[in-house]
Design an enzyme around this catalytic site. Structure first.
Site, PDB file in Angstrom:
ATOM      1  N   HIS A 132      -4.198 -14.517  31.628  1.00 42.87           N
ATOM      2  CA  HIS A 132      -5.366 -13.680  31.935  1.00 42.87           C
ATOM      3  C   HIS A 132      -6.605 -14.566  32.136  1.00 42.87           C
ATOM      4  O   HIS A 132      -7.322 -14.445  33.123  1.00 42.87           O
ATOM      5  CB  HIS A 132      -5.614 -12.670  30.816  1.00 42.87           C
ATOM      6  CG  HIS A 132      -6.904 -11.938  30.958  1.00 42.87           C
ATOM      7  ND1 HIS A 132      -7.130 -11.028  31.965  1.00 42.87           N
ATOM      8  CD2 HIS A 132      -8.064 -12.016  30.250  1.00 42.87           C
ATOM      9  CE1 HIS A 132      -8.368 -10.566  31.866  1.00 42.87           C
ATOM     10  NE2 HIS A 132      -8.947 -11.152  30.839  1.00 42.87           N
ATOM     11  N   TYR A 148       3.477 -11.968  25.844  1.00 45.62           N
ATOM     12  CA  TYR A 148       3.698 -10.551  26.161  1.00 45.62           C
ATOM     13  C   TYR A 148       4.423 -10.313  27.488  1.00 45.62           C
ATOM     14  O   TYR A 148       4.542  -9.177  27.913  1.00 45.62           O
ATOM     15  CB  TYR A 148       2.367  -9.772  26.117  1.00 45.62           C
ATOM     16  CG  TYR A 148       1.256 -10.341  26.992  1.00 45.62           C
ATOM     17  CD1 TYR A 148       1.168  -9.993  28.333  1.00 45.62           C
ATOM     18  CD2 TYR A 148       0.315 -11.225  26.476  1.00 45.62           C
ATOM     19  CE1 TYR A 148       0.162 -10.504  29.140  1.00 45.62           C
ATOM     20  CE2 TYR A 148      -0.698 -11.749  27.272  1.00 45.62           C
ATOM     21  CZ  TYR A 148      -0.773 -11.389  28.596  1.00 45.62           C
ATOM     22  OH  TYR A 148      -1.757 -11.906  29.386  1.00 45.62           O
ATOM     23  N   ARG A 170      -0.138 -11.160  38.465  1.00 46.25           N
ATOM     24  CA  ARG A 170      -0.958 -12.305  38.021  1.00 46.25           C
ATOM     25  C   ARG A 170      -0.005 -13.384  37.533  1.00 46.25           C
ATOM     26  O   ARG A 170       0.627 -13.230  36.504  1.00 46.25           O
ATOM     27  CB  ARG A 170      -1.867 -11.827  36.875  1.00 46.25           C
ATOM     28  CG  ARG A 170      -2.921 -12.806  36.463  1.00 46.25           C
ATOM     29  CD  ARG A 170      -3.584 -12.355  35.158  1.00 46.25           C
ATOM     30  NE  ARG A 170      -2.717 -12.656  34.039  1.00 46.25           N
ATOM     31  CZ  ARG A 170      -2.531 -11.869  32.964  1.00 46.25           C
ATOM     32  NH1 ARG A 170      -3.153 -10.728  32.860  1.00 46.25           N
ATOM     33  NH2 ARG A 170      -1.720 -12.252  31.992  1.00 46.25           N
TER      34      ARG A 170
HETATM   35  C1  LIG Z   1     -16.249  -2.933  29.833  1.00 48.70           C
HETATM   36  C2  LIG Z   1     -15.358  -4.063  29.410  1.00 48.70           C
HETATM   37  N1  LIG Z   1     -14.399  -3.860  28.505  1.00 48.70           N
HETATM   38  C3  LIG Z   1     -13.582  -4.876  28.129  1.00 48.70           C
HETATM   39  C4  LIG Z   1     -13.752  -6.122  28.668  1.00 48.70           C
HETATM   40  C5  LIG Z   1     -12.803  -7.261  28.278  1.00 48.70           C
HETATM   41  N2  LIG Z   1     -11.902  -7.494  29.384  1.00 48.70           N
HETATM   42  C6  LIG Z   1     -12.121  -8.475  30.276  1.00 48.70           C
HETATM   43  S1  LIG Z   1     -10.986  -8.508  31.482  1.00 48.70           S
HETATM   44  C7  LIG Z   1     -10.152  -7.199  30.831  1.00 48.70           C
HETATM   45  C8  LIG Z   1      -8.914  -6.663  31.495  1.00 48.70           C
HETATM   46  C9  LIG Z   1      -9.122  -6.360  32.927  1.00 48.70           C
HETATM   47  O1  LIG Z   1      -7.892  -6.019  33.517  1.00 48.70           O
HETATM   48  P1  LIG Z   1      -7.823  -5.613  35.034  1.00 48.70           P
HETATM   49  O2  LIG Z   1      -8.903  -4.658  35.352  1.00 48.70           O
HETATM   50  O3  LIG Z   1      -6.435  -5.193  35.309  1.00 48.70           O
HETATM   51  O4  LIG Z   1      -8.161  -6.976  35.820  1.00 48.70           O
HETATM   52  P2  LIG Z   1      -7.330  -8.354  35.745  1.00 48.70           P
HETATM   53  O5  LIG Z   1      -7.947  -9.124  34.621  1.00 48.70           O
HETATM   54  O6  LIG Z   1      -5.907  -8.026  35.498  1.00 48.70           O
HETATM   55  O7  LIG Z   1      -7.535  -9.025  37.052  1.00 48.70           O
HETATM   56  C10 LIG Z   1     -10.777  -6.746  29.667  1.00 48.70           C
HETATM   57  C11 LIG Z   1     -10.292  -5.622  28.846  1.00 48.70           C
HETATM   58  C12 LIG Z   1     -14.784  -6.310  29.602  1.00 48.70           C
HETATM   59  N3  LIG Z   1     -15.009  -7.492  30.201  1.00 48.70           N
HETATM   60  N4  LIG Z   1     -15.574  -5.265  29.971  1.00 48.70           N
END
Ligand SMILES: Cc1ncc(C[n+]2csc(CCOP(=O)(O)OP(=O)(O)O)c2C)c(N)n1
Ligand SMILES: [Mg+2]
Length: 359
Positions: free
Chosen positions: A260, A269, A256
């Site tokens: 985020h 980080y 990425r």
């Molecule tokens: C069930 C849930 N827990 C926590 C969140 C908060 N949250 C949003 S995105 C994220 C991280 C997702 O990481 P990843 O699956 O690697 O996808 P990326 O954002 O890196 O594309 C979190 C913890 C959420 N949206 N839904």
């Protein structure tokens, strides 16, 4: 081809090296028009992504999850899909929408906070964006099971991040898909982080692709910055699913490049050097080098592509901003075909309170 790249042996499918040179016997041999369409979709995606961030900074769009670095994953996967296939997206899928022909104005409208922006035009099989991490996976498996019952020759694609693989939904979905051999293609965009959580702390597995082995179906890790590798793996997995061969897990190994979301500061980080290292693996640069080798890219073409992408994005912004503002009813309108009585009552109470009466 997938079975030649065993994730348990640490293999990763790559068609183009960083200089844009295809590996022997790996080039899928796409016609020129298809290659150009892929590059143009990648350029549009990058332009639309940069614009969305600017709009957010100007207060014209809400919190937004940048896609830069993911263009090869998104465009490669969407280009491999057929019209009848279904797509269950996650929240970082801009290039999927653009490549599948979903109106960009609608997509911007959603990130502007309007639920009506999740409308899917007729002829496009796209589920609403899943914000709860991983929740789209069992839904996609359910759709796969329905397609199997109905004997439809289609595949169901779902995308998710590396972080989603720690959710129960991921394991339940893949387990069910393996047992019932549903026509699913699971695509994990492993971008090395779930917000600030690095991939090494997400799972002790050496790869995400190898998790498929435990569920009894093929898994393959592909270079996610190589649009032709993603395309080749997806094309094979989709054809296999449509033909009744069961599911596949594709891990697209990528990075990425941005924060985020627009509420994050990844500089807190991640080391600058790491980001710079990935900058050299830029998916657009690699594909451009490949096109150049084939005589399909030059400066004049690039100028046209950039101008066309900018015009495409500006038109979408103008269209999205010309729409009437969201109404309080919009909070209720887009989840159910027929609203259940408890929601109906809440809507009436809201209307009464807005009209100055007591709920
Ligand atoms: C069930 C849930 N827990 C926590 C969140 C908060 N949250 C949003 S995105 C994220 C991280 C997702 O990481 P990843 O699956 O690697 O996808 P990326 O954002 O890196 O594309 C979190 C913890 C959420 N949206 N839904
Ligand atoms: Mg991630």
């Amino acid at each position: 081809m997938i079975e030649r790249f065993d994730p348990l042996q640490g293999a990763r499918l790559q068609v183009l090296d960083e200089a844009g040179e295809p590996g022997a016997g790996l080039d899928p041999g796409l016609p020129e028009a298809a290659l150009r369409a892929m590059y143009e979709a990648m350029a549009r995606t990058r332009a639309a992504d940069a614009k969305a961030i600017k709009l957010q900074r100007q207060g014209r769009l809400g919190t937004y999850p940048p896609s830069r670095g993911h263009e090869a994953c998104q465009v490669g996967l969407a280009s491999a899909m057929d019209r009848g296939d279904w797509f269950f997206p996650y929240f970082r899928d801009l290039g999927m929408y653009i490549t599948l022909g979903y109106p960009l104005a609608d997509h911007f409208h959603f990130w502007m906070g309007n639920e009506a922006g999740q409308r899917t035009p007729d002829g496009l099989n796209i589920f609403p964006i899943a914000i709860p991490v991983g929740s789209q996976i069992p839904q996609a498996v359910g759709a796969g099971m329905a397609a199997k019952y109905r004997k439809l020759p289609i595949a169901v694609v779902t995308t998710f991040g590396d972080g989603a693989t720690s959710e129960g939904d991921f394991h339940e979905g893949l387990n069910f898909a393996g047992v019932f051999r549903t026509p699913n293609v699971f695509v994990c965009l492993n971008n090395q982080f779930a917000i600030s959580m690095p991939r090494e702390r997400q799972t002790a597995s050496a790869t995400i692709a190898q998790k498929a082995v435990a569920y009894g179906f093929p898994g393959v890790q592909v270079d996610g910055n190589d649009v032709l590798a993603v395309y080749a793996a997806a094309r094979e997995a989709l054809a296999n699913a449509r033909a009744g061969g069961g599911p596949t897990l594709i891990e697209a190994f990528t990075y990425r490049m941005g924060d985020h979301t627009t509420s994050d500061d990844a500089g807190r980080y991640r080391a600058k050097e790491e980001v710079l290292e990935w900058e050299r693996k830029d998916p657009l640069l690699r594909f451009r080098l490949y096109l150049g080798r084939k005589g399909l890219w030059n400066e004049a073409y690039e100028k046209t592509v950039q101008e066309e992408a900018a015009a495409f994005v500006e038109k979408a912004v103008a269209d999205a901003e010309a729409r009437p503002p969201a109404t309080p009813e919009d909070l209720f309108s887009y989840t159910y075909g027929t609203m259940p009585p408890d929601l109906m009552a809440q809507l009436e109470a809201l209307k009464a309170s807005l009209a100055g009466g007591r709920p």
